[in-house]
Scaffold this motif. Structure first.
Motif, PDB file in Angstrom:
ATOM      1  N   ARG A  18       0.795  -1.085  -0.199  1.00 23.15           N
ATOM      2  CA  ARG A  18       0.017   0.026  -0.712  1.00 23.15           C
ATOM      3  C   ARG A  18       1.433   1.014  -0.467  1.00 23.15           C
ATOM      4  O   ARG A  18       1.814   1.383   0.818  1.00 23.15           O
ATOM      5  N   LEU A  19       1.023   2.352  -0.996  1.00 28.86           N
ATOM      6  CA  LEU A  19       1.554   3.112  -0.990  1.00 28.86           C
ATOM      7  C   LEU A  19       0.403   4.612  -0.180  1.00 28.86           C
ATOM      8  O   LEU A  19      -0.047   4.867  -0.772  1.00 28.86           O
ATOM      9  N   THR A  20       1.042   4.456   0.819  1.00 28.54           N
ATOM     10  CA  THR A  20       0.607   5.595   1.742  1.00 28.54           C
ATOM     11  C   THR A  20       1.051   7.128   2.004  1.00 28.54           C
ATOM     12  O   THR A  20       0.230   7.723   2.355  1.00 28.54           O
ATOM     13  N   ARG A  21       2.596   7.372   1.512  1.00 22.79           N
ATOM     14  CA  ARG A  21       3.050   8.559   1.699  1.00 22.79           C
ATOM     15  C   ARG A  21       4.056   8.949   0.836  1.00 22.79           C
ATOM     16  O   ARG A  21       4.652   7.559   0.279  1.00 22.79           O
TER      17      ARG A  21
ATOM     18  N   LEU B 188      -1.832  16.745  -1.381  1.00 26.15           N
ATOM     19  CA  LEU B 188      -2.853  16.195  -1.397  1.00 26.15           C
ATOM     20  C   LEU B 188      -3.116  14.417  -1.593  1.00 26.15           C
ATOM     21  O   LEU B 188      -3.714  14.360  -1.267  1.00 26.15           O
ATOM     22  N   TYR B 189      -1.492  14.285  -2.252  1.00 29.38           N
ATOM     23  CA  TYR B 189      -2.041  12.694  -1.971  1.00 29.38           C
ATOM     24  C   TYR B 189      -1.970  12.454  -1.116  1.00 29.38           C
ATOM     25  O   TYR B 189      -2.736  11.152  -0.450  1.00 29.38           O
ATOM     26  N   ASN B 190      -0.640  12.473   0.229  1.00 28.26           N
ATOM     27  CA  ASN B 190      -0.478  12.332   1.046  1.00 28.26           C
ATOM     28  C   ASN B 190      -2.096  12.354   2.670  1.00 28.26           C
ATOM     29  O   ASN B 190      -2.322  11.881   3.439  1.00 28.26           O
ATOM     30  N   LEU B 191      -2.217  13.819   1.658  1.00 30.42           N
ATOM     31  CA  LEU B 191      -3.857  13.401   2.561  1.00 30.42           C
ATOM     32  C   LEU B 191      -5.140  13.454   2.618  1.00 30.42           C
ATOM     33  O   LEU B 191      -5.708  12.625   3.140  1.00 30.42           O
ATOM     34  N   ALA B 192      -5.363  13.023   1.198  1.00 28.26           N
ATOM     35  CA  ALA B 192      -6.076  11.426   0.674  1.00 28.26           C
ATOM     36  C   ALA B 192      -5.493  10.579   1.131  1.00 28.26           C
ATOM     37  O   ALA B 192      -6.913   9.415   1.852  1.00 28.26           O
ATOM     38  N   ALA B 193      -4.449   9.767   1.039  1.00 27.11           N
ATOM     39  CA  ALA B 193      -3.670   8.392   1.607  1.00 27.11           C
ATOM     40  C   ALA B 193      -4.352   8.641   3.143  1.00 27.11           C
ATOM     41  O   ALA B 193      -4.764   7.523   3.497  1.00 27.11           O
ATOM     42  N   ALA B 194      -3.882   9.912   4.082  1.00 25.95           N
ATOM     43  CA  ALA B 194      -4.508   9.513   5.526  1.00 25.95           C
ATOM     44  C   ALA B 194      -5.941   9.218   5.836  1.00 25.95           C
ATOM     45  O   ALA B 194      -6.224   8.867   6.944  1.00 25.95           O
ATOM     46  N   LEU B 195      -6.308   9.734   4.562  1.00 28.34           N
ATOM     47  CA  LEU B 195      -8.111   9.467   5.157  1.00 28.34           C
ATOM     48  C   LEU B 195      -8.420   8.362   4.145  1.00 28.34           C
ATOM     49  O   LEU B 195      -9.673   6.794   5.070  1.00 28.34           O
TER      50      LEU B 195
ATOM     51  N   THR C 283       6.562  22.100 -11.515  1.00 26.90           N
ATOM     52  CA  THR C 283       7.298  21.958 -10.129  1.00 26.90           C
ATOM     53  C   THR C 283       6.086  21.967  -9.228  1.00 26.90           C
ATOM     54  O   THR C 283       5.795  20.883  -7.865  1.00 26.90           O
ATOM     55  N   ALA C 284       5.556  23.147  -9.198  1.00 29.05           N
ATOM     56  CA  ALA C 284       4.682  23.739  -7.924  1.00 29.05           C
ATOM     57  C   ALA C 284       3.485  22.871  -7.907  1.00 29.05           C
ATOM     58  O   ALA C 284       2.700  22.059  -6.566  1.00 29.05           O
ATOM     59  N   ILE C 285       3.297  22.615  -9.167  1.00 24.33           N
ATOM     60  CA  ILE C 285       2.313  20.949  -9.030  1.00 24.33           C
ATOM     61  C   ILE C 285       2.252  20.150  -9.040  1.00 24.33           C
ATOM     62  O   ILE C 285       1.049  19.615  -7.978  1.00 24.33           O
ATOM     63  N   ALA C 286       2.737  19.272  -9.319  1.00 26.88           N
ATOM     64  CA  ALA C 286       3.692  18.277  -9.106  1.00 26.88           C
ATOM     65  C   ALA C 286       4.380  18.075  -7.409  1.00 26.88           C
ATOM     66  O   ALA C 286       3.157  17.069  -6.716  1.00 26.88           O
ATOM     67  N   THR C 287       4.548  18.771  -7.038  1.00 24.96           N
ATOM     68  CA  THR C 287       4.531  19.025  -5.139  1.00 24.96           C
ATOM     69  C   THR C 287       3.298  18.886  -4.744  1.00 24.96           C
ATOM     70  O   THR C 287       2.476  18.995  -3.498  1.00 24.96           O
ATOM     71  N   LEU C 288       1.954  20.064  -4.870  1.00 23.32           N
ATOM     72  CA  LEU C 288       1.250  19.916  -4.093  1.00 23.32           C
ATOM     73  C   LEU C 288      -0.090  18.617  -4.885  1.00 23.32           C
ATOM     74  O   LEU C 288      -0.315  18.779  -3.757  1.00 23.32           O
ATOM     75  N   THR C 289       0.506  17.836  -6.053  1.00 24.67           N
ATOM     76  CA  THR C 289       0.078  16.615  -5.370  1.00 24.67           C
ATOM     77  C   THR C 289       0.094  16.515  -4.744  1.00 24.67           C
ATOM     78  O   THR C 289       0.125  14.923  -4.450  1.00 24.67           O
ATOM     79  N   ALA C 290       1.811  15.975  -4.755  1.00 27.02           N
ATOM     80  CA  ALA C 290       2.351  15.061  -3.407  1.00 27.02           C
ATOM     81  C   ALA C 290       1.041  15.022  -1.876  1.00 27.02           C
ATOM     82  O   ALA C 290       1.050  13.912  -1.845  1.00 27.02           O
TER      83      ALA C 290
END
Length: 180
Positions: A63-66, A160-167, A151-158
């Motif tokens: 599972r990719l969680t972070r 957001l993914y971490n927030l979604a994966a935490a939920l 660069t900014a969009i990819a970092t923001l996506t990371a």
């Protein structure tokens, strides 16, 4: 001989405590046996090794969680810089080929014949509008903006993914060993 080496100590389970070399030899021999069992029978060249009947390939559910935002930022920055350099070189090559092929002169003569007629005293030059320096300057500006935005969009996506994966728990992947 001392009493310490002559009599093995007993553990709480009642069995004697083994020396470090004995434990290492046991571990290495069991690892070698496991390796031989996983390697399977050797096959001749050119033929594929077949699995023993009934033996399924090993599978692992992960599972990719972070995703680390710092590594995403560094990677996306380097890839976007590479994309910008490739874009700049490609535009340079295209404009050089178009100039060498005489496209700009053909466009100038076509516009002159349409606008001026037969007088031939046209001052129109297409390279004033889409010349090499203007196009490369615009390409450089767009490449720099793309590097910053990607660069900014990819970092923001990371993030957001971490927030979604935490939920939600992240993305689950099942990996399987290749059948030989």
């Amino acid at each position: 001989m001392s009493e310490r080496t002559a009599t093995p100590r007993r553990t709480s389970g009642g069995e004697p405590k083994r020396s470090l070399t004995e434990r290492l030899q046991d571990t290495l021999s069991s690892a070698a046996e496991e390796h031989r069992a996983n390697a399977g029978p050797a096959a001749s060249r050119g033929s594929r090794v077949r699995r023993a009947a009934g033996r399924q390939p090993r599978r692992a559910r992960l599972r990719l969680t972070r995703v680390d935002p710092w590594s995403v930022m560094k990677t996306s920055f380097l890839l976007s810089v590479a994309f910008g350099v490739v874009t700049f070189v490609a535009i340079f090559m295209v404009w050089s080929v178009l100039g060498a092929a005489g496209v700009w002169d053909s466009i100038n003569s076509a516009v002159a014949s349409i606008v001026e007629g037969d007088s031939g005293n046209s001052t129109f030059d297409v390279t004033n509008y889409v010349g090499m320096s203007r196009v490369l300057g615009f390409t450089l500006l767009v490449s720099v903006v793309d590097v910053i935005l990607i660069t900014a969009i990819a970092t923001l996506t990371a993030f957001l993914y971490n927030l979604a994966a935490a939920l939600l728990g992240g993305i689950e992947v099942t990996l399987a060993e290749d059948e030989k």
